[in-house]
Design a protein around this motif. Structure first.
Motif, mmCIF file in Angstrom:
data_model
loop_
_atom_site.group_PDB
_atom_site.id
_atom_site.type_symbol
_atom_site.label_atom_id
_atom_site.label_comp_id
_atom_site.label_asym_id
_atom_site.label_seq_id
_atom_site.Cartn_x
_atom_site.Cartn_y
_atom_site.Cartn_z
ATOM 1 N N SER A 95 38.613 36.349 -5.265
ATOM 2 C CA SER A 95 38.556 37.648 -4.607
ATOM 3 C C SER A 95 37.582 38.526 -5.373
ATOM 4 O O SER A 95 37.559 38.511 -6.609
ATOM 5 C CB SER A 95 39.929 38.320 -4.577
ATOM 6 N N GLN A 119 35.934 46.715 -2.352
ATOM 7 C CA GLN A 119 35.909 45.327 -1.889
ATOM 8 C C GLN A 119 34.450 44.871 -1.831
ATOM 9 O O GLN A 119 33.696 45.281 -0.953
ATOM 10 C CB GLN A 119 36.564 45.197 -0.513
ATOM 11 N N ARG A 122 40.400 43.240 -11.588
ATOM 12 C CA ARG A 122 40.196 42.504 -10.342
ATOM 13 C C ARG A 122 41.536 42.323 -9.628
ATOM 14 O O ARG A 122 42.573 42.099 -10.277
ATOM 15 C CB ARG A 122 39.561 41.152 -10.635
ATOM 16 N N ALA A 132 37.637 41.845 -4.862
ATOM 17 C CA ALA A 132 38.218 43.190 -4.852
ATOM 18 C C ALA A 132 38.360 43.679 -6.290
ATOM 19 O O ALA A 132 38.748 42.924 -7.191
ATOM 20 C CB ALA A 132 39.572 43.179 -4.154
ATOM 21 N N SER A 190 31.494 41.973 -1.377
ATOM 22 C CA SER A 190 31.274 40.775 -0.565
ATOM 23 C C SER A 190 29.776 40.506 -0.531
ATOM 24 O O SER A 190 28.970 41.289 -1.071
ATOM 25 C CB SER A 190 31.806 40.973 0.855
#
Length: 222
Positions: free
Chosen positions: A158, A198, A29, A160, A200
């Motif tokens: 995050s 990425q 990550r 990502a 989301s």
């Protein structure tokens, strides 16, 4: 709460060569300004895997020295509530205490262990996952940040994620920051360039396929 799914694909014809190299799939990550990277998940090679996780995070504390190649042994952990302050003492974590000065996905940690007791702790965020439906159990570290006694660190969530192949790594190992090219890298390991995805709420389900032509994973629709 958002649930995320990563599908990993490798053509069966490519597996023997990768297995002879001793490689496995590594997920790391990417957290900004959060110390060193940690191998969040190291997964055996197979034609396909499905990795799932959600938005639940934890804070952890460890006495593991912050050095590349060390396996992080979590000594204590606590669930994260964002925009809150936590304190770590010899008795464990204390908190959460709401802090409106923090970002919406940020948490703050103060190391209250006296300097005479322990100069520093290793800390960071952790998160659990499941591979092909089998849960990882406890939350696995995402990063490794040295936090000296009586000092403060902030961690921001995050989604990502780097994906690559490498030999000689284990889940929970402190690793170098993944690279998107293998040029000019000095290492004894066999490894591929990393693909950065990425995730989301609007990109919660993604697929990565290994290409022997590229020598690395690439993003695909399926």
């Amino acid at each position: 709460m958002t649930s995320y799914t990563l599908t990993l694909l490798i053509d069966a014809a490519d597996l023997p060569t990768l297995q002879q190299a001793g490689e496995q799939i590594v997920l790391v990550r990417r957290l900004a300004d959060a110390g060193r990277c940690v191998a969040w998940a190291v997964i055996p090679l197979a034609p396909s895997h499905t990795v799932t996780w959600n938005d639940d995070y934890a804070l952890y504390a460890s006495n593991t020295p912050n050095a590349i190649g060390n396996l992080v042994t979590v000594g204590a952990s606590t669930s994260v509530v964002w925009q809150c302050d936590y304190r770590y003492a010899t008795t464990g974590f204390q908190g959460p205490v709401p802090d409106a000065n923090l970002g919406a996905a940020t948490v703050q940690l103060v190391n209250q262990v006296p300097a005479t007791t322990a100069a520093s702790i290793l800390s960071g965020l952790a998160q659990s996952y499941a591979v092909d439906g089998a849960a990882s159990g406890t939350a696995q570290p995402l990063n490794a940040q040295t936090l000296p006694a009586l000092q403060i660190a902030q961690f921001t969530a995050s989604q990502a994620l780097w994906i690559y192949l490498a030999s000689g790594l284990q889940t929970g190992m402190i690793v170098n920051t993944p690279v998107t090219t293998t040029n000019m890298v000095n290492t004894r390991q066999v490894f591929s360039a990393a693909l950065l995805l990425q995730f989301s709420a609007t990109a919660a389900n993604q697929t990565a396929r290994y290409s022997s032509t590229l020598g690395s994973f690439y993003a695909t629709s399926g």
